[in-house]
Scaffold this motif. Structure first.
Motif, PDB file in Angstrom:
ATOM      1  N   VAL A  45       2.607  46.467 104.167  1.00  0.00           N
ATOM      2  CA  VAL A  45       1.405  45.803 103.679  1.00  0.00           C
ATOM      3  C   VAL A  45       0.554  46.849 102.980  1.00  0.00           C
ATOM      4  O   VAL A  45       0.574  48.025 103.323  1.00  0.00           O
ATOM      5  N   SER A  49      -5.419  44.860 102.150  1.00  0.00           N
ATOM      6  CA  SER A  49      -5.058  43.632 101.434  1.00  0.00           C
ATOM      7  C   SER A  49      -5.293  42.416 102.319  1.00  0.00           C
ATOM      8  O   SER A  49      -5.520  42.527 103.518  1.00  0.00           O
ATOM      9  N   LYS A  50      -5.194  41.244 101.684  1.00  0.00           N
ATOM     10  CA  LYS A  50      -5.374  39.995 102.422  1.00  0.00           C
ATOM     11  C   LYS A  50      -4.285  39.862 103.483  1.00  0.00           C
ATOM     12  O   LYS A  50      -4.528  39.439 104.605  1.00  0.00           O
ATOM     13  N   ALA A  51      -3.075  40.245 103.094  1.00  0.00           N
ATOM     14  CA  ALA A  51      -1.949  40.121 104.026  1.00  0.00           C
ATOM     15  C   ALA A  51      -2.197  40.972 105.259  1.00  0.00           C
ATOM     16  O   ALA A  51      -1.945  40.545 106.393  1.00  0.00           O
ATOM     17  N   ARG A  54      -4.748  39.381 107.451  1.00  0.00           N
ATOM     18  CA  ARG A  54      -4.209  38.220 108.163  1.00  0.00           C
ATOM     19  C   ARG A  54      -3.358  38.678 109.354  1.00  0.00           C
ATOM     20  O   ARG A  54      -3.459  38.160 110.446  1.00  0.00           O
ATOM     21  N   LYS A 119       5.485  44.123 111.684  1.00  0.00           N
ATOM     22  CA  LYS A 119       4.896  43.731 110.400  1.00  0.00           C
ATOM     23  C   LYS A 119       3.928  44.763 109.841  1.00  0.00           C
ATOM     24  O   LYS A 119       3.753  44.852 108.641  1.00  0.00           O
TER      25      LYS A 119
ATOM     26  N   ARG B 258       8.165  52.783 115.660  1.00  0.00           N
ATOM     27  CA  ARG B 258       8.501  51.373 115.591  1.00  0.00           C
ATOM     28  C   ARG B 258       9.451  50.925 116.703  1.00  0.00           C
ATOM     29  O   ARG B 258       9.256  49.895 117.331  1.00  0.00           O
ATOM     30  N   VAL B 514       3.570  37.663  99.276  1.00  0.00           N
ATOM     31  CA  VAL B 514       2.231  37.923  98.766  1.00  0.00           C
ATOM     32  C   VAL B 514       1.930  39.411  98.797  1.00  0.00           C
ATOM     33  O   VAL B 514       2.107  40.060  99.827  1.00  0.00           O
ATOM     34  N   GLU B 515       1.470  39.912  97.698  1.00  0.00           N
ATOM     35  CA  GLU B 515       0.915  41.250  97.587  1.00  0.00           C
ATOM     36  C   GLU B 515       1.831  42.363  98.048  1.00  0.00           C
ATOM     37  O   GLU B 515       2.029  43.340  97.356  1.00  0.00           O
ATOM     38  N   ALA B 516       2.367  42.198  99.238  1.00  0.00           N
ATOM     39  CA  ALA B 516       3.118  43.297  99.827  1.00  0.00           C
ATOM     40  C   ALA B 516       4.227  43.748  98.897  1.00  0.00           C
ATOM     41  O   ALA B 516       4.905  42.931  98.283  1.00  0.00           O
ATOM     42  N   PRO B 517       4.424  45.046  98.803  1.00  0.00           N
ATOM     43  CA  PRO B 517       5.503  45.542  97.967  1.00  0.00           C
ATOM     44  C   PRO B 517       6.838  45.313  98.662  1.00  0.00           C
ATOM     45  O   PRO B 517       7.234  46.092  99.531  1.00  0.00           O
TER      46      PRO B 517
END
Lengths: 358, 541, 279
Positions: A45, A49-51, A54, A119, B258, B514-517
């Motif tokens: 992410v 950012s919006k992601a 969220r 995530k 992770r 969305v947005e994320a690369p």
């Protein structure tokens, strides 16, 4: 150390205090020193950012849900009416509600952590060398070192040492085992306990057949086609101390009794029945479960553990399943007062088979 | 402001330095943090067992505070009305107290029992994964043996555990266990008398089982589990073949951050599932079984599922008694074969399998790459055979319940089990073998001709053909043969160029990233220059 | 010949097990009863051996019994024969089985039977409460036998703890600890007690339907029967499960084993798929 030099061979020397290095550079260098190449490291992410917002909200939501569920757990644990009441009251909800709240709390914290790690953290692919290869040189050196130890001890040159050590230690090993084995061992044939039951006559007195509440049994107590579990009428006869003794007293119908008597006669048990009544050990000869599913029309006796079936009218012969031996019959008669007594103990060994069973 | 001598910001570094100066942990710790683990869902099955074991320890300790291991007879006077006034053992009464008089005791008992079932189930599923992928091969034979021992030790833990309440059902199980010990030739009666201190049931068996269940067996389990994990650590995890993956490396994620976070989260999930099971699903309602009395039994008496296969083998065993006419005559009862000999054979076969297979294949090399089950049809077939054998036995262990609920004759169920036990495993072997070959062939076809596109083209001469998308640059004939790399061959158009699903999302597709690369598909792993080899690293026909 | 014997032993059994008030005096009367029984047996045997002699039709039937006979002649006569004397190979004689037996078989819908099977299964009942009473009265007047006491609730003053002990020693081996029933040999089974009413359980104990052993009043007294029924109805059926919303049918370890795989393992495998998934 050799790996380190190999790493730095082609590049300029690594200085951990170099201010130009980012923290990730240091981490990557550390990984390299462990033979790990981070070949792919990619944020999932974009910061801010919006992601990202969220996802952060989702994770936070999970953690707050945990708090909520845990609080609910505590409230229910403390204030819910939990004592057993007959019926379907609120006490029956106590355990489910505890499980539900605890489960939700744990699952939420679990998924919160997982979402965070899965995530929000960068994706990565690292490659680590296995170094599975073995060094034959090292093997030889270690082997020689051990052989050297043996040489120095000189057991070969001084065989007495080895022999005496073995001779001395062998009894010590036995000493360790002795208390355990000696303490546990118990003669299975003490007092002939495997062959006798509570029905063995005592002081010439025949033992009565009694019900689970200790009352003796008269023939009229059992209807034709009926059966009752009977115990030796001795002290503690109705308890697990006499786990081998319980028998099933069956009142056969006329024709079945007739057939049963004929078959008894053949088996040399001619006088074991009294009238239309026959008593058989309730302990299965296969694995010791109470074989007590009596079918009054087919006269089969089924054991619920392994489905051995015995034919009562044929001297409790096994007719199906894994049991290989008849249920021992208890010879019975009625005493002067009109109650059932055992004429003698079982004449065969009761319960599951064993090696030296006569 | 700057007066205080203690600088908070420098504290971690200072503490770290202080610790390292004394214990020299910096290097090993970094090595630990950096350790690479491959990522695949099937590698998490063993963790389920590990985590349920931790839950078992936690809940088990709670239970010991309230449980009393004694067979002394008492008259029950607790909260559960339908048993009040019943004579029973202290062990049973205290278990009733845990269920009805200890606040929250019932959910602890149930979680403990569910965790035990899950522990065993996860062991079996994990074992199947290891078997079917060939992860037990050299150098991991030792860990395979430890794993199979863990099953049997877990089996003992389970058996001693569910015998502790001294309820009607478990007492019946204990009775059968005593009969099994009795059936051993020559020493049977001595073994039984030693375990029970005389005749069954005696008065001491519960306290002996208790110490075995809470000290000896858990101690053994912890020891075995530690070695098991230590070896996984030392030998590094196996991995599936794939781009950049060789027999000499591990491709995956470093332990921190992770991988460790995922493990921690998964522990919580396992714990949560056990809590839900323990709260929502009633297990082992001992208050319905009543106290153990040698003359009481219930229809459909079964042991827990992982013991059920032995119960099944006992039920299927014909009444073959061996009489030895020496002296007074001796007996080997039919019970001996399915309950002592069969488990003995199973232990032997399962522990020795890696060596038997290596010998059969004359393959003594080390393998760190897994095999797809289809690529080793004979092993997959053998596994299917073993699973079928086990399932037939387990189902036979519940054949009376099946007979009753599906209205089948009980005797027919027994015969079906006997015949099925002989016929189904070889059948399973054959069918599995053929399926494996079929899957292999399809993989090769796709590699040779390309992926089916679903586009039908009519040729000028009227024929219809399906257009295939070759996976590699085609040669002159439209054919580009690729070597099989031991890993998934893309068979659908939307899988081309991706190892994962091209449509992202677990339960529903996320159509618009969305947005994320996002890197479409697998990250580009560039092998280092010195490693030319890409693929399985093993020769395949 | 078996049907003859059925009839005779049924008669003897019912006479002995008739639920009259038990007293010490009755025990002394044992011999007398046996004598009477023998006489009745001889009578029964005569009836069997001479089917043409329909002497039993002579005693006038009461009102309810007459209604019952009318029903009998429509629905039962095919298998059980005229005057309930039984038909070889089709249905047993009902002389002496008593009202309890009729009550059990008809009120559980087992009779009238749809077809011959290993065991008659419970079905929706064909007759109304009144009709069952009339049939029972008819069979009772034909040859006597055990009778279920009046009333719908027969466990009002039963003790569940005593009932539980009696249940476990006498009933659980076939009907299972949960009352869910269980398999018997060769396709026979002990049915679930879930749909059974107080009267049906009582009647079953008294009459020993099909392969169930008879539990006469001398063996299990009416008070003990009330205890057993109380245990079944209150503790087994009415009490909720304290251990969870799902009791897995109370089948014991077999369904628990299914649950751990279908719920536990499946849920956790899905979790692992998600954790290790690429998305």
């Amino acid at each position: 150390m050799s790996r380190q030099t190999e790493q730095s061979a082609g590049q300029e020397p690594f200085d951990v205090d170099d201010p130009r290095l980012t923290r990730f550079d240091v981490v990557r260098e550390g990984a390299r020193r462990d033979d790990i190449e981070i070949v792919h490291y990619e944020p999932q992410v974009v910061a801010g950012s919006k992601a990202e917002r969220r996802l952060v909200r989702t994770v936070a939501g999970f953690f707050l849900l945990t708090g909520l569920a845990a609080t609910a757990f505590l409230v229910i644990y403390i204030w819910w009416p939990w004592e057993y009441q007959p019926g379907r009251g609120g006490d029956k909800l106590y355990t489910p509600l505890l499980g539900l709240t605890l489960g939700v709390a744990l699952l939420a914290v679990g998924f919160g952590i997982l979402t965070w790690g899965k995530k929000l953290l960068p994706k990565e692919v690292s490659i680590q060398d296995r170094h599975g290869g073995v060094s034959t040189e090292d093997q030889k050196i270690t082997g020689q070192t051990m052989a050297y130890m043996v040489d120095e001890l000189g057991v070969k040159r001084r065989p007495l040492l080895g022999v005496s050590l073995l001779a001395g230690l062998a009894p010590v090993g036995a000493v360790v085992a002795a208390p355990l084995v000696g303490g546990l061992i118990s003669d299975p044939h003490k007092d002939d306990q495997m062959m006798t039951t509570g029905f063995a006559p005592r002081d010439g007195q025949k033992i009565r057949l009694v019900r689970e509440d200790g009352r003796p049994i008269r023939p009229a107590d059992i209807s034709a086609g009926g059966q009752i579990t009977v115990f030796p009428g001795v002290e503690h006869g109705v308890s697990n101390r006499y786990a081998d003794s319980p028998a099933l007293l069956i009142h056969l119908r006329d024709a079945d009794a007739e057939e049963s008597r004929r078959n008894n006669e053949r088996a040399g048990h001619g006088d074991y029945m009294w009238g239309n009544y026959a008593a058989y050990s309730k302990i299965c000869t296969h694995a010791g479960c109470p074989a007590s599913l009596y079918e009054q029309q087919t006269n089969r006796l089924l054991c619920p553990c392994h489905q051995s079936q015995f034919l009562i009218t044929d001297n409790a012969k096994p007719i199906f399943g894994p049991a290989s031996r008849r249920l021992p019959q208890l010879p019975i008669e009625v005493d002067a007062e009109g109650y059932f007594v055992a004429r003698s103990d079982y004449t065969e060994t009761v319960g599951p088979d064993f090696w030296e069973r006569p | 402001m700057k007066r205080r001598k203690f600088d908070i910001a420098a504290a971690p570094a200072n503490t770290g330095r202080a610790v390292d100066e004394r214990f020299q942990v910096a290097t090993p710790l970094r090595r630990l943090l950096n350790k690479v683990f491959p990522d695949h869902w099937s590698f998490l099955l063993g963790e389920i067992a590990l985590f349920s074991f931790i839950v078992l320890l936690l809940t088990g300790v709670f239970l010991t505070f309230f449980y009393e291991p004694a067979l002394t007879e008492v008259i029950y006077n607790g909260s559960y009305a339908p048993l009040r006034g019943t004579p029973m053992s202290v062990a049973y009464a205290s278990t009733l107290d845990i269920s009805f008089d200890v606040r929250g005791g019932l959910i602890m008992r149930q979680m403990h029992h569910w965790a035990a079932l899950l522990f065993m189930a996860a062991i079996v599923v994990h074992m199947l994964r290891v078997f079917f992928t060939g992860a037990f091969r050299k150098p991991r034979e030792t860990n395979w043996i430890i794993g199979s021992l863990l099953f049997w030790v877990g089996f003992l833990a389970g058996f001693t555990g569910y015998s502790l309440p001294d309820d009607g059902l478990s007492g019946t199980g204990l009775r059968i266990a005593s009969a099994i010990m009795l059936s051993i030739p020559v020493i049977g009666s001595w073994v039984t008398a030693a375990v029970f201190n005389g005749e069954f049931p005696g008065t001491i068996i519960i306290s002996r089982f208790f110490i075995a269940h809470v000290l000896l067996i858990p101690g053994l389990l912890i020891a075995l589990i530690s070695v098991h994990l230590g070896l996984v650590f030392k030998q590094k995890h196996t991995q599936w073949p794939g781009p950049g993956r060789t027999n000499a490396n591990v491709v995956g994620e470093r332990m921190f951050p992770r991988y460790a976070i995922k493990q921690g989260g998964f522990f919580m999930v396992v714990f949560g599932v056990i809590a839900l099971l323990g709260g929502l699903f009633q297990i082992n309602p001992i208050w319905l079984f009543g106290p153990y009395e040698a003359w009481v039994v219930s229809a459909a008496s079964q042991p827990d599922w992982y013991v059920m296969f032995l119960d099944g083998s006992t039920r299927l065993m014909p009444d073959w008694q061996i009489d030895i006419p020496i002296g007074d005559g001796y007996v080997i009862p039919p019970l001996f074969w399915p309950t002592v000999v069969l488990p003995g054979i199973l232990v032997g076969l399962s522990t020795l399998y890696p060596f038997l297979e290596a010998r059969y294949l004359k393959d003594y090399r080390s393998h760190n790459l897994l095999q797809r089950p289809r690529d080793v049809p004979f092993r997959t077939g053998l596994g299917a055979m073993a699973v079928t054998f086990y399932v037939v036995l387990t189902l036979s262990g519940a054949n009376d319940v099946i007979a009753d609920k599906f209205q089948i004759s009980l005797n027919a169920m027994t015969w079906a089990g006997r015949i099925g036990l002989l016929i189904l495993p070889p059948l399973a072997y054959y069918v599995t073998y053929r399926i494996c070959l079929g899957l292999q062939q399809h993989d090769r076809e796709v590699l040779a001709h390309g992926v089916e596109t679903g586009i039908i083209r009519r040729l000028p001469d009227g024929r219809f053909v399906e257009v295939h998308q070759p996976l590699s640059a085609a040669d002159g004939n439209g054919h580009g043969e690729l070597d099989y790399a031991g890993w998934v061959v893309p068979k659908k158009m939307n899988r081309l160029g991706a190892l994962g699903p091209a449509i992202r999302g677990f339960f529903y597709p996320i159509e618009k990233p969305v947005e994320a690369p996002v890197s479409p598909g697998h990250p580009p792993v560039e092998p280092r220059a010195e490693r030319e080899e890409i693929g399985s690293g093993e020769t395949r026909s | 010949m078996t049907s003859d014997n059925d009839r005779r032993r049924g008669l003897l059994a019912r006479l002995r097990g008739r639920p009259v008030a038990r007293s010490r005096g009755r025990r002394r009367l044992g011999a007398a009863v046996r004598l009477v029984a023998a006489l009745m047996l001889a009578g029964g045997a005569y009836t069997v051996l001479a089917p043409g002699a329909s002497a039993q039709e002579n005693p006038p039937l009461s009102g309810a019994a007459a209604e019952g006979k009318a029903l009998f002649d429509v629905s039962c006569v095919t298998c059980h024969g005229r005057n309930a004397q039984g038909v070889e190979g089709r249905g047993p004689s009902l002389i002496g089985v008593g009202a309890a037996s009729v009550e059990f078989q008809v009120s559980t819908g087992r009779m009238p039977m749809a077809r011959q099977e290993a065991q008659a299964a419970r079905k929706p009942e064909v007759f109304t409460r009144d009709e069952i009473d009339q049939l029972a009265a008819y069979v009772q007047e034909l040859g006597g036998g055990p009778v279920v006491p009046a009333g719908e609730n027969l466990h009002a003053d039963g003790n569940v703890a005593i009932g539980g002990e009696l249940y476990r020693i006498n009933c659980s081996q076939c009907h299972a600890f949960s009352g869910g029933g269980g398999a018997l040999s060769s396709g026979k089974y002990a049915p679930s007690l879930a749909p059974a009413t107080d009267r049906q359980i009582y009647a079953a104990m008294l009459s020993g339907p099909q392969n169930m052993p008879v539990f006469g009043d001398n063996q299990i007294t009416p008070e003990q029967k009330a205890d057993i029924i109380a245990y079944i109805q209150q503790s087994l059926k009415h009490d909720g499960d304290p251990g969870g919303f799902f009791n897995l049918g109370r089948y014991g370890p077999s369904t628990e084993g299914v649950a751990i795989f279908l719920v536990g393992i499946v849920a956790l495998v899905f979790a692992s798929l998600w954790i290790a998934g690429k998305s």
